[in-house]
Design a protein around this motif. Structure first.
Motif, PDB file in Angstrom:
ATOM      1  N   ALA B   2      47.831  36.332  56.253  1.00  0.00           N
ATOM      2  CA  ALA B   2      46.494  36.913  56.155  1.00  0.00           C
ATOM      3  C   ALA B   2      45.504  35.900  55.609  1.00  0.00           C
ATOM      4  O   ALA B   2      45.847  35.036  54.811  1.00  0.00           O
ATOM      5  CB  ALA B   2      46.550  38.131  55.241  1.00  0.00           C
ATOM      6  N   SER B   5      39.595  37.218  52.613  1.00  0.00           N
ATOM      7  CA  SER B   5      38.215  37.652  52.852  1.00  0.00           C
ATOM      8  C   SER B   5      37.544  38.036  51.538  1.00  0.00           C
ATOM      9  O   SER B   5      36.323  38.070  51.452  1.00  0.00           O
ATOM     10  CB  SER B   5      38.176  38.830  53.838  1.00  0.00           C
ATOM     11  N   TRP B   6      38.355  38.307  50.528  1.00  0.00           N
ATOM     12  CA  TRP B   6      37.819  38.629  49.202  1.00  0.00           C
ATOM     13  C   TRP B   6      38.177  37.516  48.246  1.00  0.00           C
ATOM     14  O   TRP B   6      39.330  37.352  47.868  1.00  0.00           O
ATOM     15  CB  TRP B   6      38.396  39.972  48.723  1.00  0.00           C
ATOM     16  N   ASP B  63      28.387  37.660  47.123  1.00  0.00           N
ATOM     17  CA  ASP B  63      29.604  37.687  47.930  1.00  0.00           C
ATOM     18  C   ASP B  63      29.320  38.223  49.331  1.00  0.00           C
ATOM     19  O   ASP B  63      29.804  37.684  50.315  1.00  0.00           O
ATOM     20  CB  ASP B  63      30.673  38.562  47.251  1.00  0.00           C
ATOM     21  N   LEU B  64      28.515  39.275  49.408  1.00  0.00           N
ATOM     22  CA  LEU B  64      28.197  39.842  50.718  1.00  0.00           C
ATOM     23  C   LEU B  64      27.388  38.860  51.554  1.00  0.00           C
ATOM     24  O   LEU B  64      27.511  38.821  52.768  1.00  0.00           O
ATOM     25  CB  LEU B  64      27.427  41.162  50.569  1.00  0.00           C
ATOM     26  N   GLY B  65      26.530  38.076  50.900  1.00  0.00           N
ATOM     27  CA  GLY B  65      25.829  36.995  51.566  1.00  0.00           C
ATOM     28  C   GLY B  65      24.804  37.420  52.610  1.00  0.00           C
ATOM     29  O   GLY B  65      24.452  36.673  53.506  1.00  0.00           O
ATOM     30  N   LEU B 138      41.950  49.113  46.220  1.00  0.00           N
ATOM     31  CA  LEU B 138      42.963  48.145  46.636  1.00  0.00           C
ATOM     32  C   LEU B 138      44.233  48.861  47.095  1.00  0.00           C
ATOM     33  O   LEU B 138      44.811  48.524  48.131  1.00  0.00           O
ATOM     34  CB  LEU B 138      43.291  47.179  45.492  1.00  0.00           C
ATOM     35  N   ARG B 144      47.581  45.724  53.123  1.00  0.00           N
ATOM     36  CA  ARG B 144      47.939  44.819  52.010  1.00  0.00           C
ATOM     37  C   ARG B 144      48.908  45.540  51.059  1.00  0.00           C
ATOM     38  O   ARG B 144      48.503  46.004  49.982  1.00  0.00           O
ATOM     39  CB  ARG B 144      46.684  44.359  51.239  1.00  0.00           C
ATOM     40  N   GLN B 296      46.180  39.397  49.307  1.00  0.00           N
ATOM     41  CA  GLN B 296      45.759  38.965  50.642  1.00  0.00           C
ATOM     42  C   GLN B 296      46.678  37.882  51.210  1.00  0.00           C
ATOM     43  O   GLN B 296      46.593  37.554  52.395  1.00  0.00           O
ATOM     44  CB  GLN B 296      44.321  38.436  50.589  1.00  0.00           C
TER      45      GLN B 296
END
Lengths: 257, 299
Positions: B2, B5-6, B63-65, B138, B144, B296
């Motif tokens: 994987a 992404s986080w 983080d989201l950008g 989570l 995951r 992840q």
């Protein structure tokens, strides 16, 4: 009527026409790749899903020498009946339509990537540049015009058959009764892309999942969370009681002296 | 394997978010049960909660950008309530922010104590929910399995409370030093060395208890298999080890010896406590970073 695709891996010859048709229809770029270093997957190309690759064919070698067998498994979004990605998405950017496709509405997406981690099949891929996800759309706009998805239309061997969900499930159950392996009837509560194979799906790299739907899976975790809370609470109370008993004993002993 | 992404910004967000929820839980408990002794702690916890939520929001937006492209887009996260746990979390954190702001106003303007304490009860539940929901988020990630533990949300609750307490106790001398006029009580408390030491020593009891619970939870998660993979992940295992030593064992030792009155002299209790609180904060961040990243990577 919900649509589905029956994927009969017994027929697939690994021609990759579906990969090419998908790239053409969805305007995806070809990306430079190299031979897969995994010896079981060495001809698989591209090596996996990506923002530019909505579907790919996994080349799986099983057995050896005289018993060597190739199985070709097309991988894409399974358009689950009760999708985890839809449940996870905080903005309803991902939606399960009545026709069957799980579609993605970019304009609502905040780029949180929760769907990327929630998906039991590791399908949605995050486009770092545009901060959106990309995945197979089941060619929902073609389905609306009564046209087959691009990959289904391109397939020369009828490996991919567009039909109703009920018909796909019926045919899969028949194939199961004949001794074949089926994937997508029960997993995660059922999917719209249902597979038939002569080889166990664990050997083809398909993840094992229980039949719990997204809602049932979450409910189970909540119940266990509450249950463990009771255990932890009980342990804490017991610990506090022992501690205060010990403190009383120490106090008494010191008082006696 | 994987892809990640986080990353670290999100680890920072869930750390600061947990701290915010935990700090308000501590503030509420201190206000409801702490009487005069822990009044400053109740105030500090409220202020820490507000600042942490703001800092957390900054980390999240970074983080989201997508701030330049769609600055208000993040508001879409309120839509899918209550189906999406992420949407539920958005509402919970928003409600906590309102509670914390109202409580802070009541503290600053010496408002009605009964109203403040009632807000504290509601805020305690919201604070606990804030620390817990990221663990549930989570755990719900079916892709995951590393995170699929019912103990994970409890670990986050206790870690959030511990880091919230540590940050609140660090904030008191920080404000007393940097802007004493903001809260004269903080300055008075720090100047009264005996009383300040009493507050710190009194807090060490709760630090000790929380660390023991957190250790127990981490051990259960290693034994039940979920965190077992953390022991074989190279660099991540090193960070996990650093968390265990600096985030748990050292502060536990400090708390124990201070309470027993052994090895740590009275004049060293305050600075060594402050140092152990910094370790607790570093440990709290490392715990979240390691869990987030490992989940992840481990299939």
């Amino acid at each position: 009527m919900s649509k589905a695709v029956l994927v009969d891996l017994r027929r697939c010859i690994g021609c990759r026409a579906c990969q090419v048709a998908c790239k053409r229809w969805n305007d995806r770029e070809a990306t430079p790749t190299e031979l897969n270093s995994d010896s079981k997957l060495e001809w698989t190309n591209p090596p996996g899903l990506s923002p530019q690759t909505y579907t790919y064919v996994r080349f799986v070698k099983t057995g050896s020498q005289d018993s060597l067998k190739w199985t070709f498994a097309k991988i894409q979004c399974n358009h689950c009946i009760q999708p985890h990605c839809v449940t996870a998405c905080p903005t309803t950017a991902l939606v399960k339509t009545e026709d069957g496709p799980v579609i993605y509405r970019k304009e609502l997406c905040i780029g949180c990537a929760y769907c990327v981690n929630a998906c039991p099949f590791d399908v949605p891929k995050f486009d770092e540049e545009n901060k959106v996800i990309e995945k197979c759309t089941f060619c929902s706009e073609r389905l609306k015009e009564n046209i087959e998805p691009a990959c289904v239309q391109a397939c020369p061997t009828n490996t991919l058959v567009l039909t109703s969900l009920e018909e796909a499930r019926r045919r899969a159950a028949e194939a199961s009764a004949e001794g074949n392996y089926i994937y997508g009837l029960d997993e995660v509560g059922g999917t719209s892309w249902i597979y038939i194979s002569e080889v166990p799906f664990t050997e083809l790299g398909f993840p094992s999942h229980t039949k719990a739907t997204a809602g049932e899976y979450q409910q189970d975790i909540i119940t266990k969370f509450a249950g463990t809370g009771i255990l932890i609470g009980g342990a804490l109370l017991a610990g506090l009681k022992l501690y205060s008993q010990r403190m009383n004993k120490v106090a008494e002993a010191e008082g006696g002296e | 394997m994987a892809e990640i992404s986080w990353g670290i910004l999100l680890a920072a967000y869930i750390f600061v978010g947990g701290l915010a929820g935990g700090a308000f839980m501590i503030a509420a408990l201190a206000d409801l049960f702490g009487k005069e002794k822990f009044k400053e702690l109740a105030k500090a916890g409220t202020y820490v909660s507000i600042v942490s939520i703001i800092v957390g929001l900054v980390f999240l937006v970074l983080d989201l950008g997508r701030f330049k492209v769609d600055p208000l887009g993040i508001l879409n996260a309120f839509i899918h309530f209550p189906t999406s746990i992420m949407s539920v979390g958005t509402w919970i954190i928003s409600a906590l922010t309102v509670m914390a702001l109202l409580t802070a106003v009541l503290w600053i303007f010496h408002g009605l104590e009964i109203v403040r304490k009632l807000l504290g009860i509601v805020g305690f539940v919201l604070g606990a929910s804030t620390t817990a929901y990221t663990g549930l988020l989570l755990a719900f990630s079916r892709g995951r399995p590393f995170w699929a533990s019912p103990f994970l949300p409890w670990t986050f609750i206790i870690s959030g409370s511990l880091t919230g307490l540590a940050m609140s106790l660090l904030l008191i001398p920080l404000i007393a030093l940097v802007m004493p006029r903001f809260s004269t009580d903080f300055k008075e408390l720090v100047d009264d060395k005996q009383r300040f030491a009493d507050v710190l020593v009194g807090s060490q009891k709760y630090v000790l208890a929380m660390i023991i619970v957190e250790m127990g939870l981490v051990l259960i998660e290693i034994v039940t298999g979920h965190f077992g993979a953390l022991l074989t992940l190279g660099g991540l295992s090193m960070l996990f080890f650093v968390y265990i030593v600096f985030g748990l064992i050292l502060p536990l030792g400090v708390a124990y010896f201070i309470l027993k009155g052994k090895y740590i002299g009275k004049e060293l209790q305050v600075p060594i406590s402050m140092l152990s609180f910094i370790f607790i904060l570093v440990g709290g961040f490392l715990l979240r970073y390691v869990i987030l990243t490992a989940g992840q990577l481990v299939l």
